[in-house]
Structure formats: structure tokens, C-alpha cells
Design an enzyme around this catalytic site. Structure first.
Site, PDB file in Angstrom:
ATOM      1  N   LYS A  52       0.807  -1.227   0.000  1.00 12.52           N
ATOM      2  CA  LYS A  52       0.000   0.000   0.000  1.00 12.52           C
ATOM      3  C   LYS A  52       0.844   1.283   0.000  1.00 12.52           C
ATOM      4  CE  LYS A  52      -3.703  -0.306  -0.367  1.00 12.52           C
ATOM      5  NZ  LYS A  52      -4.392  -0.531  -1.674  1.00 12.52           N
ATOM      6  N   GLY A  54       1.974   2.496  -3.140  1.00 12.53           N
ATOM      7  CA  GLY A  54       1.989   3.009  -4.510  1.00 12.53           C
ATOM      8  C   GLY A  54       2.415   1.978  -5.537  1.00 12.53           C
ATOM      9  N   HIS A 114       6.574  -7.504  -2.603  1.00  7.19           N
ATOM     10  CA  HIS A 114       6.536  -6.753  -1.344  1.00  7.19           C
ATOM     11  C   HIS A 114       7.628  -7.256  -0.391  1.00  7.19           C
ATOM     12  CE1 HIS A 114       3.054  -4.495  -2.387  1.00  7.19           C
ATOM     13  NE2 HIS A 114       2.185  -5.474  -2.264  1.00  7.19           N
ATOM     14  N   ARG A 136       6.424   5.144   1.136  1.00  7.59           N
ATOM     15  CA  ARG A 136       5.364   6.083   1.512  1.00  7.59           C
ATOM     16  C   ARG A 136       5.488   6.377   3.007  1.00  7.59           C
ATOM     17  NH1 ARG A 136      -1.078   4.775   0.469  1.00  7.59           N
ATOM     18  NH2 ARG A 136      -1.842   6.933   0.620  1.00  7.59           N
ATOM     19  N   SER A 144      -3.658   3.256   4.982  1.00  3.33           N
ATOM     20  CA  SER A 144      -4.013   2.568   3.748  1.00  3.33           C
ATOM     21  C   SER A 144      -3.990   1.047   3.928  1.00  3.33           C
ATOM     22  CB  SER A 144      -3.038   2.988   2.639  1.00  3.33           C
ATOM     23  OG  SER A 144      -3.461   2.474   1.403  1.00  3.33           O
ATOM     24  N   VAL A 234      -2.618   8.015 -15.483  1.00  2.80           N
ATOM     25  CA  VAL A 234      -2.261   7.463 -14.173  1.00  2.80           C
ATOM     26  C   VAL A 234      -2.704   8.360 -13.017  1.00  2.80           C
ATOM     27  CG1 VAL A 234      -0.320   6.188 -15.143  1.00  2.80           C
ATOM     28  CG2 VAL A 234       0.102   8.418 -14.076  1.00  2.80           C
ATOM     29  N   LYS A 263      -8.117   6.536  -1.504  1.00  9.39           N
ATOM     30  CA  LYS A 263      -8.009   7.990  -1.635  1.00  9.39           C
ATOM     31  C   LYS A 263      -6.759   8.425  -2.393  1.00  9.39           C
ATOM     32  CE  LYS A 263     -10.716   9.552   2.337  1.00  9.39           C
ATOM     33  NZ  LYS A 263     -10.669  10.324   3.593  1.00  9.39           N
ATOM     34  N   GLY A 264      -5.649   7.721  -2.182  1.00  8.29           N
ATOM     35  CA  GLY A 264      -4.417   8.083  -2.868  1.00  8.29           C
ATOM     36  C   GLY A 264      -3.902   9.463  -2.495  1.00  8.29           C
TER      37      GLY A 264
END
Length: 300
Positions: A52, A54, A114, A136, A144, A234, A263-264
Site C-alpha cells: 500500500k 503506490g 513486497h 510512503r 491505507s 495514471v 483515496k491516494g
């Protein structure tokens, strides 16, 4: 190998296990030897992130950069999780990341993981493959991941927010502590020149600029028109509506609970953390994030 979404209903949520010192579940360890023996090719590109952070965003950008012009039909007919296989995911008989990756006919092959850096199959290093890591900030990443775990049947039950908050700080989530993950990959960048380290916040702030940096790293030179088109496609709201990018075709995810693409945004953590939690987290963060060269922004 195509995935029948209706059949992809896991029997029950998996338990967290300690695997070589990292919290994992059987969906990512059952195929361990096959994954570790995976034969990378020199032009493979590995997209690595903590969950989560990106992953799908950067996967989609790379897919468009390489194949948007030459194979446009991919964009409307093949879901992103088949175009960019998730190497270690193993949910037989329906899903094997290594099988999907080996079945790719594209060159380069785009593959996602991951894994913390120490779990990456050695052939990727031996073949000197290019890698793109996306990080992130911890607070938004936690929020997220929490909503993702609520809606995703192959993840352990997240419990409530305060319970999850503690789990995140303790590193008791699938793929281990966020701190070790982002720091391990950051450290690798110092010795491995084929690694491009990106920040989710930078992508939100100026997607075009970050695509330019990616192109420079990959040796690509798209036309101005092509770049403009990709940057538009994108944008989060466009991807969220795109059924080939938003994971709506996978049965294990309950979109009634939460969408895969929620939501990003940067700073949504403020809608979840109490003041006390934020202070507690910041104090814990200062102890665990020891590398002063790795800096994150929690707002832009």
C-alpha cells in the site's frame, strides 16, 4: 494463466507466522523455494514496495511507458495483476506469481514484490536487474494498509484501528515492520546502482516530474505527447475508475468494505490518528528510524 475471480474465495483469513524473522502468511511463503529459485532475466524490472505504498500506481506507469504505444490492447483486456505479476503470491490452484511471471511474453517483464530486500531472489542481483522501490510515509501507509486488510480476505484480520495501530508499530503485519522495509531498501541503494528509490509523496506532488526521473533511470525517452497522455491516465481518479487497474475483478477483495484504491492522498492519516496516537507514534518513530538520510513527508 488467467484467474477466475469467482473462484478466488479464500477459505479463511490466514494467521500471521514468523518466517526468517519477518511476519508473513502462508500465501507468501508456501512457494518459497520456487520463488527463491526464480530465474530473472537481465532486462526484468522489479517493482518493490511495502504494501500500500503506490505499487499499482508505479506498475501502471511502467506498463504504459513500455507497452502503452506498442500494445495498447493490454490496457483494456488484461488486469494489471496479470500484466505485472506479484512474484511471491501463491494461492493454488488459482494463483501462482512465479507461473504468471514465467508466462509473460513481454520484454521487459515487469514483476512486483513486497519482499523486504533480504528476501529478493538472488538471480535478480546476479542479472543486475533494474529495480524501482516506492516508499510512503509511515502514517499514511498504516492507514491505507488498515483499510486494505479490512477488505482483503488473504490478509489476517486487522481488528479495530487502535489494535492495528499497535500492530503496525510492533511490526506485526504481513511483510514485517515498515521501518525495516523502507530502511533496508534505502541502504541497498547505496551499494546497488540499478535501484531507483521513489517517494509516494513526490508522485502525488508532481507526477510528471517523477515520470521524467523514472525515464531517465530506465533510459526511455517518450515524446512530450506520450508523456502527457501517460501522466493523465495514471491520475488516481482515472485509475480508480479503470477496471483493469483497480482490482475490482478479484473475488478476494470486498469492495463493499473499502475500495482497493481508496483515496491516494497525502495526509489522510489526520482523519484516523488521535492527537495522542500521533504523539505516541512520533516518539516511537524517532527510536526506530535511525537513518537520518531517509526523510519522509507526512504532508505536502
Amino acid at each position: 494463466m488467467s484467474v477466475d475471480p469467482d473462484k478466488l474465495q479464500p477459505p479463511s483469513r490466514p494467521e500471521l507466522i514468523d518466517f526468517h524473522g519477518v511476519s508473513m502468511t502462508h500465501y507468501f511463503t508456501d512457494n518459497w523455494e520456487t520463488v527463491q529459485n526464480f530465474q530473472a532475466r537481465p532486462d526484468d524490472i522489479l517493482i518493490a514496495t511495502y504494501p500500500k505504498a503506490g505499487t499499482t500506481w508505479v506498475s501502471y506507469i511502467l506498463d504504459l511507458l513500455y507497452f502503452g504505444q506498442t500494445m495498447p490492447e493490454r490496457q483494456t483486456s488484461i488486469p494489471i495483476y496479470e500484466r505485472v505479476p506479484f512474484l511471491e503470491l501463491f494461492a493454488p490452484p488459482l494463483f501462482s506469481g512465479t507461473d504468471l511471471a514465467e508466462g509473460l511474453s513481454t520484454s521487459p517483464r515487469l514483476i512486483k514484490t513486497h519482499f523486504p530486500v533480504q528476501f529478493v531472489p538472488k538471480s535478480f542481483w546476479e542479472q543486475n536487474c533494474r529495480m524501482v522501490y516506492v516508499a510512503r510515509n509511515a502514517k499514511d501507509n498504516m492507514v491505507s494498509y488498515f483499510h486494505f486488510d479490512r477488505m482483503n480476505g488473504v490478509e489476517p484480520d486487522p481488528g479495530d484501528w487502535s489494535n492495528y495501530f499497535q500492530k503496525f508499530m510492533d511490526g506485526k503485519l504481513v511483510f514485517g515492520p515498515w521501518y525495516d522495509h523502507v530502511s533496508g531498501w534505502w541502504k541497498k541503494k547505496q551499494t546497488y546502482s540499478k535501484l531507483h528509490y521513489m517517494f509516494f509523496e513526490d508522485l502525488v506532488e508532481d507526477t510528471g516530474r517523477e515520470i521524467d526521473k523514472l525515464c531517465s533511470f530506465l533510459g526511455l525517452s517518450p515524446s512530450a505527447e506520450e508523456k502527457k497522455q501517460i501522466t493523465g491516465e495514471v491520475q488516481f481518479d482515472n485509475m480508480k475508475k479503470n477496471d483493469m487497474a483497480n482490482y475490482s475483478t478479484i473475488g478476494v477483495m470486498d469492495f463493499k468494505v473499502s475500495p482497493f484504491m481508496r483515496k491516494g492522498k497525502v495526509g489522510d492519516w489526520k482523519n484516523h490518528f488521535t492527537m495522542a496516537q500521533s504523539e505516541q507514534f512520533d516518539e516511537d518513530y524517532r527510536k526506530k528510524m535511525r537513518d537520518p538520510t531517509l526523510q519522509f513527508r507526512t504532508e505536502i
